[in-house]
Design a protein around this motif. Structure first.
Motif, PDB file in Angstrom:
ATOM      1  N   TYR A 177       0.830  -1.207   0.000  1.00 54.13           N
ATOM      2  CA  TYR A 177       0.000   0.000   0.000  1.00 54.13           C
ATOM      3  C   TYR A 177       0.864   1.256   0.000  1.00 54.13           C
ATOM      4  O   TYR A 177       0.602   2.207  -0.760  1.00 54.13           O
ATOM      5  CB  TYR A 177      -0.943   0.007   1.201  1.00 54.13           C
ATOM      6  CG  TYR A 177      -1.649   1.329   1.369  1.00 54.13           C
ATOM      7  CD1 TYR A 177      -2.743   1.659   0.570  1.00 54.13           C
ATOM      8  CD2 TYR A 177      -1.198   2.279   2.296  1.00 54.13           C
ATOM      9  CE1 TYR A 177      -3.370   2.888   0.694  1.00 54.13           C
ATOM     10  CE2 TYR A 177      -1.825   3.506   2.425  1.00 54.13           C
ATOM     11  CZ  TYR A 177      -2.917   3.811   1.623  1.00 54.13           C
ATOM     12  OH  TYR A 177      -3.533   5.028   1.751  1.00 54.13           O
ATOM     13  N   MET A 178       1.898   1.287   0.826  1.00 55.21           N
ATOM     14  CA  MET A 178       2.750   2.477   0.900  1.00 55.21           C
ATOM     15  C   MET A 178       3.492   2.701  -0.410  1.00 55.21           C
ATOM     16  O   MET A 178       3.658   3.847  -0.847  1.00 55.21           O
ATOM     17  CB  MET A 178       3.730   2.340   2.063  1.00 55.21           C
ATOM     18  CG  MET A 178       3.073   2.439   3.431  1.00 55.21           C
ATOM     19  SD  MET A 178       2.078   3.949   3.637  1.00 55.21           S
ATOM     20  CE  MET A 178       3.317   5.228   3.394  1.00 55.21           C
ATOM     21  N   LYS A 199       0.894   4.019  -2.785  1.00 53.95           N
ATOM     22  CA  LYS A 199       0.551   5.384  -2.379  1.00 53.95           C
ATOM     23  C   LYS A 199       1.619   6.370  -2.849  1.00 53.95           C
ATOM     24  O   LYS A 199       1.301   7.427  -3.423  1.00 53.95           O
ATOM     25  CB  LYS A 199       0.412   5.435  -0.862  1.00 53.95           C
ATOM     26  CG  LYS A 199       0.319   6.824  -0.262  1.00 53.95           C
ATOM     27  CD  LYS A 199      -1.030   7.429  -0.431  1.00 53.95           C
ATOM     28  CE  LYS A 199      -1.137   8.725   0.368  1.00 53.95           C
ATOM     29  NZ  LYS A 199      -2.444   9.384   0.205  1.00 53.95           N
ATOM     30  N   CYS A 200       2.884   6.044  -2.631  1.00 53.59           N
ATOM     31  CA  CYS A 200       3.974   6.921  -3.071  1.00 53.59           C
ATOM     32  C   CYS A 200       3.987   7.066  -4.585  1.00 53.59           C
ATOM     33  O   CYS A 200       4.164   8.177  -5.116  1.00 53.59           O
ATOM     34  CB  CYS A 200       5.317   6.386  -2.577  1.00 53.59           C
ATOM     35  SG  CYS A 200       5.542   6.477  -0.793  1.00 53.59           S
ATOM     36  N   VAL A 208       1.150   9.351  -5.696  1.00 57.26           N
ATOM     37  CA  VAL A 208       1.440  10.769  -5.457  1.00 57.26           C
ATOM     38  C   VAL A 208       2.339  11.318  -6.557  1.00 57.26           C
ATOM     39  O   VAL A 208       2.108  12.414  -7.096  1.00 57.26           O
ATOM     40  CB  VAL A 208       2.085  10.955  -4.072  1.00 57.26           C
ATOM     41  CG1 VAL A 208       2.622  12.381  -3.920  1.00 57.26           C
ATOM     42  CG2 VAL A 208       1.076  10.652  -2.973  1.00 57.26           C
ATOM     43  N   ARG A 241     -14.220   9.073  -5.370  1.00 56.74           N
ATOM     44  CA  ARG A 241     -13.024   8.795  -4.589  1.00 56.74           C
ATOM     45  C   ARG A 241     -12.062   7.891  -5.358  1.00 56.74           C
ATOM     46  O   ARG A 241     -12.491   7.074  -6.178  1.00 56.74           O
ATOM     47  CB  ARG A 241     -13.409   8.157  -3.254  1.00 56.74           C
ATOM     48  CG  ARG A 241     -13.965   9.154  -2.251  1.00 56.74           C
ATOM     49  CD  ARG A 241     -14.516   8.464  -1.030  1.00 56.74           C
ATOM     50  NE  ARG A 241     -15.740   7.728  -1.357  1.00 56.74           N
ATOM     51  CZ  ARG A 241     -16.380   6.941  -0.504  1.00 56.74           C
ATOM     52  NH1 ARG A 241     -15.898   6.758   0.728  1.00 56.74           N
ATOM     53  NH2 ARG A 241     -17.491   6.327  -0.869  1.00 56.74           N
ATOM     54  N   ALA A 252      -8.467   5.379  -5.699  1.00 57.48           N
ATOM     55  CA  ALA A 252      -7.544   4.403  -5.113  1.00 57.48           C
ATOM     56  C   ALA A 252      -6.127   4.996  -5.143  1.00 57.48           C
ATOM     57  O   ALA A 252      -5.864   5.935  -5.895  1.00 57.48           O
ATOM     58  CB  ALA A 252      -7.609   3.106  -5.916  1.00 57.48           C
ATOM     59  N   PRO A 253      -5.206   4.484  -4.343  1.00 57.53           N
ATOM     60  CA  PRO A 253      -5.348   3.354  -3.417  1.00 57.53           C
ATOM     61  C   PRO A 253      -5.954   3.715  -2.072  1.00 57.53           C
ATOM     62  O   PRO A 253      -6.262   2.839  -1.282  1.00 57.53           O
ATOM     63  CB  PRO A 253      -3.908   2.880  -3.240  1.00 57.53           C
ATOM     64  CG  PRO A 253      -3.103   4.139  -3.345  1.00 57.53           C
ATOM     65  CD  PRO A 253      -3.800   4.962  -4.399  1.00 57.53           C
ATOM     66  N   GLU A 254      -6.130   5.028  -1.826  1.00 52.57           N
ATOM     67  CA  GLU A 254      -6.689   5.434  -0.538  1.00 52.57           C
ATOM     68  C   GLU A 254      -8.118   4.926  -0.354  1.00 52.57           C
ATOM     69  O   GLU A 254      -8.533   4.585   0.753  1.00 52.57           O
ATOM     70  CB  GLU A 254      -6.665   6.968  -0.416  1.00 52.57           C
ATOM     71  CG  GLU A 254      -5.286   7.577  -0.459  1.00 52.57           C
ATOM     72  CD  GLU A 254      -4.817   7.912  -1.857  1.00 52.57           C
ATOM     73  OE1 GLU A 254      -3.825   8.634  -1.988  1.00 52.57           O
ATOM     74  OE2 GLU A 254      -5.449   7.435  -2.844  1.00 52.57           O
ATOM     75  N   HIS A 255      -8.850   4.879  -1.471  1.00 50.35           N
ATOM     76  CA  HIS A 255     -10.258   4.470  -1.424  1.00 50.35           C
ATOM     77  C   HIS A 255     -10.512   3.441  -2.528  1.00 50.35           C
ATOM     78  O   HIS A 255     -10.984   3.780  -3.615  1.00 50.35           O
ATOM     79  CB  HIS A 255     -11.168   5.681  -1.616  1.00 50.35           C
ATOM     80  CG  HIS A 255     -10.925   6.781  -0.631  1.00 50.35           C
ATOM     81  ND1 HIS A 255     -11.339   6.708   0.678  1.00 50.35           N
ATOM     82  CD2 HIS A 255     -10.289   7.969  -0.769  1.00 50.35           C
ATOM     83  CE1 HIS A 255     -10.987   7.813   1.316  1.00 50.35           C
ATOM     84  NE2 HIS A 255     -10.338   8.594   0.464  1.00 50.35           N
ATOM     85  N   CYS A 282      -4.386  -1.288  -7.219  1.00 47.95           N
ATOM     86  CA  CYS A 282      -4.836  -0.249  -6.292  1.00 47.95           C
ATOM     87  C   CYS A 282      -6.355  -0.236  -6.165  1.00 47.95           C
ATOM     88  O   CYS A 282      -6.892  -0.007  -5.071  1.00 47.95           O
ATOM     89  CB  CYS A 282      -4.364   1.122  -6.773  1.00 47.95           C
ATOM     90  SG  CYS A 282      -2.598   1.421  -6.593  1.00 47.95           S
TER      91      CYS A 282
END
Length: 292
Positions: free
Chosen positions: A6-7, A10-11, A14, A98, A100-103, A196
C-alpha cells in the motif's frame, strides 16, 4: 494488500498524480458547482453542472471522468460537457469520485450511486424519463457498472462510453491494440491501477468491477461505444458492445476511431485526424441524446 505494498502504491500514486497534473492542466468552467450529500456522514461530493438554454425539468446526462481509478482528473471533460449542454436540452452533471489506493473498490462506485440517486430524487429539476450516463476510460467502467448492476432496467435513457475498461480480470499484458503503434497504457501502470483499485477479497469478474461479465439485457437499450484503434482496451469494449447489440430491441452504435489512442480526445490539435475523430465522437454522443 500488505501495508508495504500500500505504501509503495501510495507513493507511486502521489508522484504520478503530480506528473499528470502538470501535463493535463485541467481547467473547468462549469455554470454551477454543487455539493451533494454522500452516504458517508459529514462528506459531500463536489459536482460541476452545465446548464442548457431551455428551462423547466430538463433531461440530464451524468458524466464520470477518466482516472485509471487513481488520478484526480475531474474537470478534464469540460469541453464534452459544454458541448452537450450547448447542442442539446440536457443538463450535464460532471461527477468526481473517490480514488484508489486510498479508497479502493467499491468507494468510487458508491459515489457514482449517490450522485445518480441525487438526480433521481429531484423530478422537479430533472426529467426522470431522460436520465443518461456517460464516462471516459475508468469513468466509462463506472457508468457501465452502475447502469447494469446498481439500478433497475430502464432507469437510464442512454449510455455513452468512451474507451472504457470493461474487463479487469485479465492481465493488462494480455491486451493488445487493434493497430500496433498507438499510445497504450504502460503495462506496469495498468497493473498498478488494477491492484490499487481492486482489493484481493473481491472477484475481478464481478460485473460491478468488470462490466463485460454483466448480463447483456441489464444495460440501457441505447448505447454509444467509442473505441480507438491504438488502444489496448478497444477489443474488450467492442466485445461488450457486440454482446449487447445481439439483443433484439437494443440500439448500439459502436465506433472505432482510426489513428487514435487511449484518451486521444483530451489532447488533440486542430487539423489532425485525432481532432476530427473527437469532433465525430462528441457529435455521435449529442445525436444519440437528441434522438428522442
Amino acid at each position: 494488500m500488505s501495508f508495504l505494498t500500500y505504501m509503495f502504491d501510495k507513493c507511486f500514486a502521489v508522484i504520478l498524480r503530480f506528473i499528470v497534473g502538470l501535463a493535463a492542466n485541467v481547467s473547468a468552467t462549469p455554470d454551477e458547482v454543487r455539493h451533494i450529500k454522500s452516504r458517508d456522514a459529514g462528506r459531500t461530493i463536489k459536482v460541476h453542472l452545465y446548464h442548457p438554454s431551455s428551462s423547466g425539468p430538463s433531461p440530464v446526462l451524468i458524466n464520470f471522468h477518466g482516472s485509471g481509478f487513481l488520478l484526480p482528473l475531474h474537470g478534464g471533460d469540460d469541453e464534452f460537457c459544454r458541448r452537450v449542454s450547448r447542442d442539446s436540452k440536457y443538463t450535464v452533471l460532471d461527477v468526481p469520485y473517490r480514488l484508489a489506493p486510498e479508497h479502493p473498490f467499491p468507494a468510487a462506485l458508491n459515489d457514482i450511486e449517490d450522485a445518480i440517486k441525487y438526480v433521481l430524487s429531484r423530478p422537479d429539476e430533472f426529467d426522470q424519463t431522460h436520465v443518461s450516463l456517460s464516462g471516459f476510460s475508468a469513468g466509462g467502467n463506472l457508468a457501465l457498472a452502475a447502469s447494469s448492476s446498481l439500478f433497475p432496467r430502464n432507469t437510464f435513457r442512454s449510455l455513452l462510453v468512451f474507451y472504457p475498461v470493461t474487463d479487469l480480470s485479465s492481465d493488462p499484458g494480455l491486451k493488445h491494440a487493434p493497430v500496433a503503434g498507438g499510445r497504450v497504457i504502460p503495462l506496469f501502470v495498468g497493473r498498478m491501477f488494477n491492484r490499487c483499485y481492486i482489493p484481493a477479497a473481491f472477484d475481478r469478474r464481478d460485473p460491478r468491477i468488470s462490466p463485460l461479465f454483466a448480463e447483456a439485457n441489464r444495460f440501457p437499450q441505447r448505447i454509444l461505444m467509442i473505441t480507438a484503434d491504438g488502444d489496448s482496451l478497444a477489443l474488450e469494449a467492442e466485445e461488450l458492445a457486440q454482446k449487447i447489440k445481439d439483443l433484439e430491441g437494443w440500439h448500439v452504435v459502436s465506433q472505432r476511431m482510426e489513428k487514435c489512442s487511449h484518451g486521444w480526445d483530451k489532447h488533440s490539435l486542430g487539423g489532425t485526424p485525432q481532432y476530427e475523430a473527437k469532433e465525430r465522437a462528441y457529435q455521435l454522443a449529442v445525436d444519440m441524446l437528441n434522438d428522442n
